[in-house]
Design an enzyme around this catalytic site. Structure first.
Site, mmCIF file in Angstrom:
data_model
loop_
_atom_site.group_PDB
_atom_site.id
_atom_site.type_symbol
_atom_site.label_atom_id
_atom_site.label_comp_id
_atom_site.label_asym_id
_atom_site.label_seq_id
_atom_site.Cartn_x
_atom_site.Cartn_y
_atom_site.Cartn_z
ATOM 1 N N GLU A 82 0.878 -1.165 0.000
ATOM 2 C CA GLU A 82 0.000 0.000 0.000
ATOM 3 C C GLU A 82 0.913 1.211 0.000
ATOM 4 O OE1 GLU A 82 -1.137 3.058 0.772
ATOM 5 O OE2 GLU A 82 -2.218 2.675 2.636
ATOM 6 N N GLU B 188 5.045 10.821 -0.933
ATOM 7 C CA GLU B 188 5.787 9.845 -0.122
ATOM 8 C C GLU B 188 6.904 9.203 -0.939
ATOM 9 O OE1 GLU B 188 3.646 7.022 2.305
ATOM 10 O OE2 GLU B 188 1.876 8.311 2.345
#
Length: 390
Positions: free
Chosen positions: A153, A162
């Protein structure tokens, strides 16, 4: 060029030994994958170091259901008797589900301190003989074998914030067997123009209030201490202006505020995409706007993503599962990312560029250009709520 380069290096991997495959993975990184010497930072891992940091994700039923159903419905074709790698395992949920689906061996890789809890959860489910917890960065992990499935994920705000996808691509190029599958298998990034009733006015009012407060402070500094703080007024105004108009706003945007069908910025197959295709690109989209200017000015560009779990052409899933974070789908913890336009969008054509930020490769810089204006926005870890309440 990137697809051709990936195809050639993958062919080189097929007959290589494990050390040879790792060397070839470094070649892939140099050719278009993630830089092999750039590791996820300690500050990034700190974002997920506490159980508290995972509550929102665990409570996100859309997220949880998508991964649970993807693994459950495809247990026979992709998991039973297979070897699975969970990249960025977090609390170990995906690793546990893979083991429950009949995996022969699951490697749960987690570098943050949350990894201390994975073994506890795994043991409580009686799966210690199947799940091996690896406490390290994916980039430094040396597995004893290649894997049939990589599950992760990795998605962040605006899909790519990220940059965890870098670790996933490295794991794929280094450890996924030929014919192996990625979970999720496909991803898209989409945008659409929106109206923002009264939100823009509130931001401008907050800037005006802040500047009035600065003027009062400057008058006090001059009157009481003989200090000229008025010369810093432009800098203070730029700070507040940047907060409103130079950073992405995270929050749920009602679908009724969109004013044109979405356009796809990225559409990738996780079995083949390279780092060079994910970052450092620019594209132009043309929205299907009405011929006459809309009654409400378009002061927002809303972005979201969806991912699918469909396997590959070579090894398709028994049942495809989709996770959709659009304004028209049930809400998720990602919500949507809205970029606030100081000048309303007047042309249907919009140029969009996406880069990793130089000061932190985990964060994004998104640049919008249309006509004679251009604005850049930072998409970072900070959840800045898009409050559209009256």
């Amino acid at each position: 060029r990137s697809r051709m380069r990936h195809s050639v290096t993958t062919t080189a991997l097929l007959g290589a030994s494990l050390p040879g495959r790792r060397a070839a993975a470094e070649m892939i990184a140099a050719a278009g994958g993630a830089p092999p010497d750039r590791l996820p930072t300690d500050d990034y891992f700190a974002e997920y170091a506490q159980l508290y940091d995972h509550i929102g994700m665990l409570q996100d039923t859309e997220r949880m259901d998508a991964y649970y159903n993807a693994i459950k419905y495809n247990a026979a074709v992709h998991f039973k008797g297979k070897t699975v790698l969970d990249v960025g395992s977090g609390t170990g949920v995906l690793a546990i589900w893979a083991a429950m689906a009949g995996a022969r061996r699951v490697y749960a890789v987690e570098a943050s301190s949350i990894g201390t809890h994975i073994e506890t959860l795994v043991e409580s489910h009686g799966l210690s003989d199947v799940v091996t917890v690896v406490r390290d960065r994916m980039e430094k992990v040396d597995l004893p074998e290649q894997v049939d499935v990589i599950v992760s994920e990795w998605m962040g705000y605006f899909l790519l914030r990220e940059s965890m996808v870098e670790s996933v691509l490295l794991a794929r190029d280094r450890w996924l067997r030929p014919g192996g599958v990625m979970y999720p298998s496909h991803a898209r990034l989409l945008v659409a123009p929106s109206v923002l009733p009264r939100f823009l006015e509130r931001q401008r009012a907050e800037i005006a209030d802040a500047m009035a407060g600065w003027d009062h402070l400057a008058a006090e500094m001059r009157g009481q201490y003989g200090l000229n703080f008025h010369v810093l007024r432009p800098a203070y105004e730029r700070e507040h202006h940047g907060y409103a108009f130079s950073q992405g706003w995270q929050g749920l945007l009602p679908a009724g505020l969109l004013r044109a069908p979405p356009k796809i910025l990225l559409e990738v197959d996780m079995h083949a995409v390279t780092h060079a295709e994910l970052f450092g690109w620019e594209t132009t989209v043309t929205f299907d706007l009405p011929i006459k200017p809309p009654a409400e000015p378009l002061h927002g560009i809303c972005g979201w993503f969806d991912v699918r779990f469909c396997g590959s052409d070579e090894n398709p899933a028994d049942e495809c599962v989709e996770l959709d974070t659009s304004p028209e789908a049930p809400p998720t913890h990602w919500a949507q990312t809205t970029l606030l336009l100081e000048r309303p969008l007047s042309s249907p054509a919009l140029s969009i560029r996406l880069d990793q930020r130089g000061d932190s490769h985990h964060d994004l810089n998104v640049t919008l250009s249309s006509g004679d204006w251009s604005s850049s926005y930072a998409v970072t870890a900070e959840f800045r709520g898009l409050d559209l309440q009256e």
